[in-house]
Design a protein around this motif. Sequence first.
Motif, PDB file in Angstrom:
ATOM      1  N   TRP A 103       0.928  -1.224   0.019  1.00 56.46           N
ATOM      2  CA  TRP A 103       0.133   0.010   0.132  1.00 56.46           C
ATOM      3  C   TRP A 103       0.787   1.449  -0.030  1.00 56.46           C
ATOM      4  N   GLY A 109       1.789  -4.087  -8.285  1.00 55.06           N
ATOM      5  CA  GLY A 109       2.092  -5.627  -8.719  1.00 55.06           C
ATOM      6  C   GLY A 109       2.223  -5.725 -10.091  1.00 55.06           C
ATOM      7  N   GLU A 112       2.472   0.427 -13.346  1.00 54.48           N
ATOM      8  CA  GLU A 112       1.053   1.217 -13.749  1.00 54.48           C
ATOM      9  C   GLU A 112       1.462   2.809 -14.305  1.00 54.48           C
ATOM     10  N   PRO A 125      -2.806  -7.229 -18.240  1.00 58.75           N
ATOM     11  CA  PRO A 125      -3.635  -7.720 -18.988  1.00 58.75           C
ATOM     12  C   PRO A 125      -2.898  -7.926 -20.051  1.00 58.75           C
ATOM     13  N   ARG A 449     -11.015   0.126 -20.746  1.00 61.88           N
ATOM     14  CA  ARG A 449     -10.603   0.037 -19.304  1.00 61.88           C
ATOM     15  C   ARG A 449      -9.245   0.764 -18.861  1.00 61.88           C
ATOM     16  N   LEU A 453      -8.143   3.600 -16.259  1.00 64.34           N
ATOM     17  CA  LEU A 453      -7.231   3.290 -15.394  1.00 64.34           C
ATOM     18  C   LEU A 453      -5.955   4.360 -15.246  1.00 64.34           C
TER      19      LEU A 453
ATOM     20  N   GLY B 473      -2.876  -5.881  -8.022  1.00 71.54           N
ATOM     21  CA  GLY B 473      -3.510  -4.521  -8.172  1.00 71.54           C
ATOM     22  C   GLY B 473      -4.564  -4.296  -9.210  1.00 71.54           C
ATOM     23  N   PRO B 474      -4.955  -3.038  -9.484  1.00 65.02           N
ATOM     24  CA  PRO B 474      -6.121  -2.787 -10.013  1.00 65.02           C
ATOM     25  C   PRO B 474      -6.341  -3.071 -11.524  1.00 65.02           C
ATOM     26  N   THR B 475      -5.245  -3.574 -12.241  1.00 63.70           N
ATOM     27  CA  THR B 475      -5.474  -4.342 -13.615  1.00 63.70           C
ATOM     28  C   THR B 475      -6.159  -5.471 -13.481  1.00 63.70           C
ATOM     29  N   HIS B 476      -6.124  -6.178 -12.185  1.00 61.59           N
ATOM     30  CA  HIS B 476      -6.619  -7.388 -11.953  1.00 61.59           C
ATOM     31  C   HIS B 476      -7.704  -7.197 -11.215  1.00 61.59           C
ATOM     32  N   GLN B 477      -8.100  -6.187 -10.560  1.00 57.16           N
ATOM     33  CA  GLN B 477      -9.070  -6.192  -9.606  1.00 57.16           C
ATOM     34  C   GLN B 477     -10.571  -5.621 -10.181  1.00 57.16           C
ATOM     35  N   ALA B 647      -6.016  -0.929  -5.843  1.00 56.87           N
ATOM     36  CA  ALA B 647      -4.669  -0.705  -5.757  1.00 56.87           C
ATOM     37  C   ALA B 647      -4.145  -1.985  -5.489  1.00 56.87           C
TER      38      ALA B 647
END
Lengths: 674, 674
Positions: A103, A109, A112, A125, A449, A453, B473-477, B647
Motif C-alpha cells: 500500500w 504488482g 502502472e 492484462p 478500461r 485506469l 493490483g487494479p489491472t486485476h481487480q 490498488a
Amino acid sequence: MEIAALAKAHPDHWKKAAAIRALTLDAVAAANSGHSGMPMGMADVATVLFEKHLKFDPSAPRWEDRDRFILSAGHGSMLIYSLLYLTGYKDVTLDQIKNFRQWGAITAGHPEYGHVSGVETTTGPLGQGIANAVGFAMAEEIQRAHFGKKIVDHHTYVIAGDGCLMEGVSQEAIGLAGRHELSKLIVLWDNNDITIDGKVSLSDRTDQVQRFKASGWHVQEIDGHDPEQIDAAITKAKSTNKPSMIACKTHIALGHAAQDTSKGHGALTDAEQLAAAKEVYGAPQGAFEVPADVKAQWEAMGARGAEAHADWEERFTSISDRKQGEFKRAYAMDAPKKLAAVVRKLKKEVAETQPSVATRKSSEMALSVINPVLPETVGGSADLTGSNNTKTGDLGVFDTDNRGGRYIYWGIREHGMAAAMNGMTLHGGMRPYGGTFFCFTDYARPAMRLASLMRIPTVFVMTHDSIGVGEDGPTHQPVEHLAICRATPNSYTFRPADTVETTEAWEIALTSKETPSTLVLTRQNLPTLRTDYKQKNLTAQGGYVLADAEVGKRQVILIATGSEVSLAMEARAQLEAQGIGTRVVSMPCMELFAEQDEAYRRKVLPAGAVRVGIEAAVRDGGWDRLLLGERGREAKQAFVGMTGFGASAPAGVLFEKFGITTENVVAKAKDLLG
Amino acid sequence: MEIAALAKAHPDHWKKAAAIRALTLDAVAAANSGHSGMPMGMADVATVLFEKHLKFDPSAPRWEDRDRFILSAGHGSMLIYSLLYLTGYKDVTLDQIKNFRQWGAITAGHPEYGHVSGVETTTGPLGQGIANAVGFAMAEEIQRAHFGKKIVDHHTYVIAGDGCLMEGVSQEAIGLAGRHELSKLIVLWDNNDITIDGKVSLSDRTDQVQRFKASGWHVQEIDGHDPEQIDAAITKAKSTNKPSMIACKTHIALGHAAQDTSKGHGALTDAEQLAAAKEVYGAPQGAFEVPADVKAQWEAMGARGAEAHADWEERFTSISDRKQGEFKRAYAMDAPKKLAAVVRKLKKEVAETQPSVATRKSSEMALSVINPVLPETVGGSADLTGSNNTKTGDLGVFDTDNRGGRYIYWGIREHGMAAAMNGMTLHGGMRPYGGTFFCFTDYARPAMRLASLMRIPTVFVMTHDSIGVGEDGPTHQPVEHLAICRATPNSYTFRPADTVETTEAWEIALTSKETPSTLVLTRQNLPTLRTDYKQKNLTAQGGYVLADAEVGKRQVILIATGSEVSLAMEARAQLEAQGIGTRVVSMPCMELFAEQDEAYRRKVLPAGAVRVGIEAAVRDGGWDRLLLGERGREAKQAFVGMTGFGASAPAGVLFEKFGITTENVVAKAKDLLG
C-alpha cells in the motif's frame, strides 16, 4: 550453455544481469507474492537493451525523444522496477523496491502508468503492451514527419511473453505493424516455453516466427542469454525497414530450482532456494544488496542518456519558435486558443441553420473545424469510415509513403485500434480518436478500461448507438453499453442530442487531460434543439434544463439523452398543450452531472414533479439514481427504454414496437400524475 | 475466367448459384438494406458445399449428426437464408425471404440462432463464427470418443471473410484448432480483397496462407468461382488430419456493376443494375422468382440428406438403451436425476463441516461431485487452472491422443475460450464451463453477450472477483464488472457467499436451458454461513433473509453479496449487541431476485428499516434499486463499496483502506438511524 559458462564468458554483463535477478528474488520474497521467473529469464536481454541500445535519461524520464520501453508481459514488473532503480530513476528508490506490492508504494504488482516515471504504459492484462506499442510507433512516425528527424527519432521496444502472443489482440497489432512497416518497433519475445498451466505446447503450437513473417515482420531467433547475440540482433533489427521480432530463447527463472517450470512463473520465496540461486549468480546474499561497482555501471548507462538528451535539447532550440511551441503545447496536452473560437463559430452556425442530421454527422461537422486547428489529432475507424464519419478532408491518410497522414484505416480491429490509440496518447503529443459501432465497444473494452485506469484522454467515437441502428438487428444494437461505459470509473460517456451538444462533447473530450471520452452517436437524423448559440458549454455540466415549464406550474420532469431528447421535447409540447407544466432535462453526460455540486443537481432535478427517464437502452445505466432521487423519494417516476435486446426491423418500427414513443412518455407522465 | 465462360462451363451449377445471387439481390432491394456482395461472391462455394458435401436434412434441422454450417461473415445473411429456402427448410418460406429484415420475420439482418432452424449460431460481430466453430469441432471430437463414430461423425464448415480473419479472436481460434488438430473443421475463406473502407491492403497485408500454416493448418488456394476446384478442395480438406483452410479467391458482388468494389459490400438496390446483373446470371427478372427446375435440384440435395439421416437413425437404435438415453438427455439439456442428490449431499456435508474456503475452492468442491454425474460437462481455463479451480480429477484432458478428455487447456485466450464454449453449447449435448479472472471478462465480453442474446446456458467461471485479489493490483481487480454483467439482458450473475451458495449457483447454472451464468468467485477464504442443509436452493430466489432481527425489532437491513456477506454478519452481531435489530439479506443473484414476485421481494426488503448495501464493487451494479427502493423512498440508505479502481497491496489492507469493513458498516447503519 551451462550457467557457469555464461557467467564466465561475459563476467561484466553477468554481474549486471545478476543484479536484476537478485533484486527480483528479494522483492518477491519480501512481498511474498509476485512473479519471479520472467525478470530472471529476461534479465540478459534487458541488460543488453539498456546498456547498448536504449536511449533514455533517468534524470528526465519524460524527454520527448527517448526510446520507449514497454513491458507487455507486465507480471514481470520487477524487471522494469529493477532497471529503473539500477539506472537511477529518482522516484524508484530502494525503499520502493523493498515495498514492492505494498500500500502506498509506486511499485505496484503490475507496472502502472503515472505511478512510476519510467513506466510508459500500464500492463498486466496480456497483449495490451504489444498493441499499445503499435500506437507508440505510429506516433513516432507521424511526429517525425511533422517535426523532422533531428527532433523525433526514437525506437519502441517491447518485451512480450507467450501470453501476449496468444491473446488475439496481438494478431491485430502484428497485422497493423506489418502493414505500416513500422520499422522502429522492435519486439523481444521471451520465448521460454512455459505458461501457468504448463508447457506452452499444452495450448499452442503456433510457429511464431512464421506467424510474424506472414504479416511482414523481420524475425530473428537467438539465445536470449547470450549478450553478443542479443546485441547483434537488436543492432540488426534497428537497420531493417520492417518491424522486428526477436525470438529470445530463454529459461524462465534461470538459475533457480524452479527454472524451466510453471512454478518458476510465480512467486519464488523459498529461502534456501533463493540463497542457492544467488550463489549461482555470484550475487550478494544480503537482501537488496547490489555491489557498488555494479550499481555504478548501471548508473553510467543512465548518464550516457543524459548526454544524448543534452544534444537533443540543443537541436530542439534550433527549430523555429513556432514549431517548438507547437511541440511543447501538444505534449502538455494544452488546447490551442483557436479551438474555443472554432467551436463557438460552429455552434453559432448550427444554432442559426438548425440542421437535422445524425449526431455521427454532427461529429464530422465538429471534427471538420477542429482538426485543422488541432494538429495533434489523429483520426481513424475500424473499417467503418463512412459510417463513423471520422475522416475529415484535411487529415491525409497515414501510410508508408505518407507518414504525416493523420487518418488511420485500422481495419476490422476494434481492440487493436483502441489499444494503439492508447499508445499514441501515452507517447505524447497526440490526441487520437477512433470509431466503430457502439456495440463493438465490447471488443475494445480491455483497452478502454486501461485508458480509464491510466487516466489518459483517448477518445472513442461510437456510432450506431441504439435500436436506431434498425435492420442490422440486435447483434448491432447496443442496449447495455451505456451502462457498461457509465459503470467504468474515470470515463466520460457522452450521448449528445444534437450538433451543438456533440460539438460541446468534442470540446470537452479534446481538452481533457486525464479522462477518456466515449462519444455515443446516432445513425439516424435528429433535429437541432439548442438554438441559443451564446450559451456556454452546457454539456460540461452533464445535464441541464433544455426547456422549462412556466414558473410555478411544473408538474413533470422529462430526463433524456441523445436521440430521446427530441422525443422528450415532443412529449413536452403535448403535455403543455394539455396544461401540464413540463421541464425537459437533457443529460448528455451523467458522469459530469454527478460531478456538479448538489445545489446545481437539485436545481436541475428538484423534488415535487413526477419524473420520466427516456433512453433507448436498459435502465441500469444510471437511471435509478436520477429517477428515484439521490436522497430517497423525491418523485414518482417511470422509465421509458429497453428491457432486453433489440430486433431487426426499420428503426422507426423498432421505436414504436419497443414503446419508446412520444405517446408512451405522455401516457406515463399522466399516469404518474394520477 | 469471364462470367459468360463460367456460366457456360458449368451450366447446371451456374443456375443453382444464380438462384442465390438473384434472391439476395431481390431481398436486399425489398428491404432497402443489407449486404448483397458477399452472398453473390460466395454463391459458388456454398452451392458446391451443399450439393456435394454438406450432410443435412431440412426436414430435421436438429438432427444431431448433421454437419454444421457456420456463416461467420454474418452480414452475408442472405446467403444462408437462400440456401435454407432453396433446400426446403420449412420455416424459411419465400414470404420470410420477402420480409428480410422486417419486424416479426425470422430473416433478421444477421442470422440469429433460435430464429431460423438451419442457423447454428448468431453471427454478425466478426470473428465469432470461426471461434464458435472451434467449439463445435471439439464437441464433435469429444462426443465421437464417447458415443462412437457410427453415431457421431460430422464436419464443421465455416465461411469466413476478411473481417473475421482480421479480428484478433480468429487468431485464438486458429491457434486452438491447429494445436488440437481439429481435422473436421474446414474454413472457407471468402478471399475477395475488399472491406468496407476499400481494398483489404489498406489495412492488412498479412499472408493468410502462411499465417494458417504457422498454426498447423492444411491450406489450399482455389478459384472460388470454379465448382470443380471447390469440390476438389473440400474433398481434399476432408481427408487431411489437420484443420483446413481453403482460400477461395472470389469477386465480391460477382456480375453486378459494383463487382470488386467496397460499394459491392453493401446494399445493391439500383433497379437497372439489378436487372442487368440478373441478365448476366440468366436468372428470371421477376422478383423472388426461382425456376422450378432449379428449385427442384436444390430440394433434391435436401432429400438426399433425409436418406442419410434415416440411415443414422437406424444406427442410433443399435447402440445400447443407456447410451441412447444419455445422448438424448444431454441434447435435451435435461439434468440427470443424480444431480439433485449429489448437490444435496454436498450441502449437507458442508453445512456440517463448515469449511472456511475461497468460493473458487467451493466451486471446485461442487464440480468434484457434479462432473462425475453430468458427463456432458467440459471444463477449462484460460491458463489459470490452478487459480480458477476448474479442473476435477475425473475429467481427463482433451488432447490429440485423448479425444474423450473433458478438460481443455485454452491457453491465454479468454475470448477464444468463451466463443468456443458457446460453440460447444450450440453444438448440443455439451455443457461447457471455463474460467479466467473476473477482470478479464472484458476480453470475453463479445462472446458473453452473444450467449445472452442466443439464450444458451454457457457457464463462465470468474474467480478473483474484487480487490480481494490483493497485490496484483487494479489491472486485476474488477470493480465495474458486476455492473457490466448485471446490465446484460438474459444472464445470471452469481456472487455466492459460501460453499452452499456456490453449490446452489452451480445447480442453477447447469440446469438452465436458456440463460448463461457467470459465477463470480473469491480468491480469499470465506466462512460457511449457511448451516441448515435442509433448505431448498435459496440462491434460486436471488436474495433471501440469511439472519433476522427479533420480531418487531428490525431497525436495519444489511444487503450484501459474496465475500461481503460474512462482513454483514459480523456487523449484524455488533449491532444486535448494541440492541439494534438487524436483518442480513444475502443477494447472490440480483437478476433472479428481480424475477421473484413483488410480495416476496417486499418480504425480504420491507419498508421501514434503514438499508446498507455492501459489495466490493461500484454502486452502479444494481444497488440503487435495492437501496432506494422500487417504489420510491422506503428507507434511508447507504452503500459501502468501491468508488473507483483498486490498488496493489495485500487484500486485508485494501478492504481496510477502501473502508469496506465491519466498523464502517456499523457506523453507516447507526448514522442512518440518527
